[in-house]
Scaffold this motif. Structure first.
Motif, mmCIF file in Angstrom:
data_model
loop_
_atom_site.group_PDB
_atom_site.id
_atom_site.type_symbol
_atom_site.label_atom_id
_atom_site.label_comp_id
_atom_site.label_asym_id
_atom_site.label_seq_id
_atom_site.Cartn_x
_atom_site.Cartn_y
_atom_site.Cartn_z
ATOM 1 N N MET A 108 0.827 -1.213 0.000
ATOM 2 C CA MET A 108 0.000 0.000 0.000
ATOM 3 C C MET A 108 0.857 1.256 0.000
ATOM 4 O O MET A 108 0.492 2.271 -0.615
ATOM 5 C CB MET A 108 -0.946 -0.009 1.197
ATOM 6 N N MET A 109 1.987 1.226 0.682
ATOM 7 C CA MET A 109 2.902 2.360 0.665
ATOM 8 C C MET A 109 3.390 2.642 -0.753
ATOM 9 O O MET A 109 3.400 3.791 -1.204
ATOM 10 C CB MET A 109 4.103 2.087 1.584
ATOM 11 N N GLN A 110 3.795 1.592 -1.449
ATOM 12 C CA GLN A 110 4.303 1.763 -2.806
ATOM 13 C C GLN A 110 3.229 2.330 -3.726
ATOM 14 O O GLN A 110 3.481 3.236 -4.527
ATOM 15 C CB GLN A 110 4.808 0.431 -3.354
ATOM 16 N N ALA A 111 2.007 1.827 -3.576
ATOM 17 C CA ALA A 111 0.908 2.308 -4.418
ATOM 18 C C ALA A 111 0.587 3.769 -4.140
ATOM 19 O O ALA A 111 0.157 4.500 -5.038
ATOM 20 C CB ALA A 111 -0.329 1.447 -4.189
ATOM 21 N N ALA A 112 0.804 4.216 -2.908
ATOM 22 C CA ALA A 112 0.453 5.576 -2.510
ATOM 23 C C ALA A 112 1.611 6.552 -2.609
ATOM 24 O O ALA A 112 1.429 7.747 -2.378
ATOM 25 C CB ALA A 112 -0.075 5.578 -1.080
ATOM 26 N N GLY A 113 2.805 6.059 -2.927
ATOM 27 C CA GLY A 113 3.969 6.929 -2.960
ATOM 28 C C GLY A 113 4.453 7.332 -1.586
ATOM 29 O O GLY A 113 5.035 8.410 -1.412
ATOM 30 N N VAL A 114 4.241 6.483 -0.594
ATOM 31 C CA VAL A 114 4.705 6.742 0.767
ATOM 32 C C VAL A 114 6.117 6.204 0.913
ATOM 33 O O VAL A 114 6.367 5.020 0.706
ATOM 34 C CB VAL A 114 3.773 6.085 1.807
ATOM 35 N N ALA A 115 7.051 7.081 1.273
ATOM 36 C CA ALA A 115 8.456 6.686 1.333
ATOM 37 C C ALA A 115 8.810 5.952 2.622
ATOM 38 O O ALA A 115 9.724 5.121 2.632
ATOM 39 C CB ALA A 115 9.336 7.921 1.186
ATOM 40 N N GLY A 116 8.123 6.271 3.700
ATOM 41 C CA GLY A 116 8.447 5.642 4.968
ATOM 42 C C GLY A 116 7.252 5.618 5.902
ATOM 43 O O GLY A 116 6.400 6.512 5.854
ATOM 44 N N SER A 117 7.185 4.599 6.736
ATOM 45 C CA SER A 117 6.098 4.471 7.709
ATOM 46 C C SER A 117 6.666 4.165 9.085
ATOM 47 O O SER A 117 7.628 3.400 9.220
ATOM 48 C CB SER A 117 5.120 3.360 7.307
ATOM 49 N N VAL A 118 6.055 4.760 10.093
ATOM 50 C CA VAL A 118 6.396 4.488 11.483
ATOM 51 C C VAL A 118 5.446 3.427 12.009
ATOM 52 O O VAL A 118 4.226 3.564 11.893
ATOM 53 C CB VAL A 118 6.303 5.766 12.337
ATOM 54 N N LEU A 119 6.006 2.368 12.571
ATOM 55 C CA LEU A 119 5.221 1.264 13.128
ATOM 56 C C LEU A 119 4.980 1.530 14.613
ATOM 57 O O LEU A 119 5.928 1.737 15.370
ATOM 58 C CB LEU A 119 5.965 -0.063 12.961
ATOM 59 N N LEU A 120 3.717 1.500 15.011
ATOM 60 C CA LEU A 120 3.351 1.784 16.393
ATOM 61 C C LEU A 120 2.735 0.534 17.024
ATOM 62 O O LEU A 120 1.536 0.281 16.869
ATOM 63 C CB LEU A 120 2.349 2.942 16.454
ATOM 64 N N PRO A 121 3.527 -0.262 17.738
ATOM 65 C CA PRO A 121 2.972 -1.459 18.383
ATOM 66 C C PRO A 121 2.102 -1.097 19.574
ATOM 67 O O PRO A 121 2.369 -0.120 20.287
ATOM 68 C CB PRO A 121 4.225 -2.233 18.821
ATOM 69 N N LEU A 122 1.051 -1.887 19.791
ATOM 70 C CA LEU A 122 0.091 -1.627 20.852
ATOM 71 C C LEU A 122 0.150 -2.734 21.892
ATOM 72 O O LEU A 122 -0.145 -3.894 21.588
ATOM 73 C CB LEU A 122 -1.332 -1.544 20.278
ATOM 74 N N ALA A 123 0.511 -2.390 23.105
ATOM 75 C CA ALA A 123 0.560 -3.360 24.199
ATOM 76 C C ALA A 123 -0.522 -3.014 25.209
ATOM 77 O O ALA A 123 -0.520 -1.916 25.775
ATOM 78 C CB ALA A 123 1.932 -3.350 24.871
ATOM 79 N N LYS A 124 -1.441 -3.937 25.428
ATOM 80 C CA LYS A 124 -2.497 -3.691 26.419
ATOM 81 C C LYS A 124 -1.979 -3.908 27.829
ATOM 82 O O LYS A 124 -2.220 -3.111 28.728
ATOM 83 C CB LYS A 124 -3.691 -4.601 26.153
ATOM 84 N N GLY A 125 -1.265 -5.016 28.024
ATOM 85 C CA GLY A 125 -0.765 -5.348 29.352
ATOM 86 C C GLY A 125 0.682 -4.959 29.547
ATOM 87 O O GLY A 125 1.328 -4.411 28.653
ATOM 88 N N ARG A 126 1.193 -5.254 30.731
ATOM 89 C CA ARG A 126 2.560 -4.878 31.074
ATOM 90 C C ARG A 126 3.562 -5.973 30.724
ATOM 91 O O ARG A 126 4.738 -5.690 30.504
ATOM 92 C CB ARG A 126 2.651 -4.590 32.571
ATOM 93 N N GLU A 127 3.090 -7.223 30.682
ATOM 94 C CA GLU A 127 4.007 -8.344 30.558
ATOM 95 C C GLU A 127 4.417 -8.644 29.121
ATOM 96 O O GLU A 127 5.455 -9.270 28.891
ATOM 97 C CB GLU A 127 3.376 -9.610 31.176
ATOM 98 N N ASP A 128 3.586 -8.221 28.143
ATOM 99 C CA ASP A 128 3.868 -8.595 26.759
ATOM 100 C C ASP A 128 4.636 -7.526 25.993
ATOM 101 O O ASP A 128 4.837 -7.633 24.796
ATOM 102 C CB ASP A 128 2.563 -8.907 26.024
#
Length: 269
Positions: free
Chosen positions: A42-62
């Motif tokens: 999807m980035m290539q199709a949209a001409g997006v050069a870079g994306s920031v990945l934001l992981p989501l952790a609900k708990g404290r242990e994972d």
């Protein structure tokens, strides 16, 4: 150059569980699969050069294991920049931030609504002080979500109090400062300092384009950063919406990439 500051990817087994559930519960379309390969396509199709990945952790242990996975995935692609997951009350918080810093990770994601944490809770001070000390960025979900939950933890007024206490914290408030709470954004956050940024992720589903353009101008284009919220939105569609807002060329370039490049320390923009 377009930089997408707000994307999510998931291990295959997690995506298979949460994306169908989200479609049922939230009654929203999910155009992406949540895989790194689909994001890059999807980035290539949209001409997006870079994306920031934001992981989501609900708990404290994972948190640590999730960070290990996101780092391993982003290491395979120059286009993907991994931030870390964090829980403000997790044990060994500073040790985890140090571990991320040794990898060159420039920021972390906090999810008040999912983690049921108020950002102005004094116990969050350890996280904010540690991020300031390490010159790391905090991205935080702000406002509501598609569900009408009884409690909204990351409200604009609470973030305003946080900013007042920690003016040196480099903070990116997702969803233009408060999803479905933009009157409160205007009331509490327009005067936020220069270290506070606002991303555009997913707001077009709840805000008309004229209103979106007005809010971006009220905030100041120098503090607004493009975000798609992939896989919940197509990066190409999200970018085209920004281009349709009637911003001047300089404003559009700032929102779509220059502000993010400055925040990330990318000198070649």
């Amino acid at each position: 150059m377009i930089i997408d500051f707000h994307t999510h990817i998931y291990p295959e087994w997690v995506a298979a569980k949460i994306l169908p559930a989200a479609k049922r519960k939230l009654k929203v379309a999910v155009p992406g699969t949540g895989s790194p390969e689909d994001l890059r396509r999807m980035m290539q199709a949209a001409g997006v050069a870079g994306s920031v990945l934001l992981p989501l952790a609900k708990g404290r242990e994972d948190v640590s294991s999730l960070n290990d996975w996101v780092r391993s995935v982003s290491g395979e692609s120059e286009e993907l920049t991994a931030f870390g997951a964090v829980h403000p009350f997790m044990p060994d918080l500073e040790a985890e931030l140090d571990r991320l810093a040794t990898w060159g990770v420039k920021g972390v994601k906090m999810m008040p609504l999912l983690q049921e944490v108020y950002p102005d809770d004094p116990r969050c001070g350890l996280l904010f002080e540690a991020l300031i000390e390490r010159k790391m960025i905090l991205v935080a979900h702000a406002g509501r979500d598609p569900l009408d939950r009884q409690e909204v933890f990351g409200t604009p007024d609470r973030f305003a109090r946080t900013i007042e206490c920690y003016p040196d914290l480099r903070l990116v408030l997702a969803h233009l400062g408060g999803l479905r709470m933009w009157d409160d954004v205007r009331r509490h956050l327009l005067s936020a300092g220069g270290n506070v940024y606002f991303d555009t992720a997913y707001v077009s589903f709840y805000m008309g384009r004229e209103e979106m353009g007005e809010l971006i101008r009220d905030i100041g284009q120098e503090r607004v950063i493009f975000g798609s919220d992939y896989p919940w939105e197509e990066p190409g569609r999200a970018a085209e919406i920004i281009k349709s807002l009637g911003l001047c060329d300089a404003e559009e370039q700032a929102v779509l990439g220059k502000n993010a490049a400055k925040l990330l320390g990318i000198e070649s923009f």
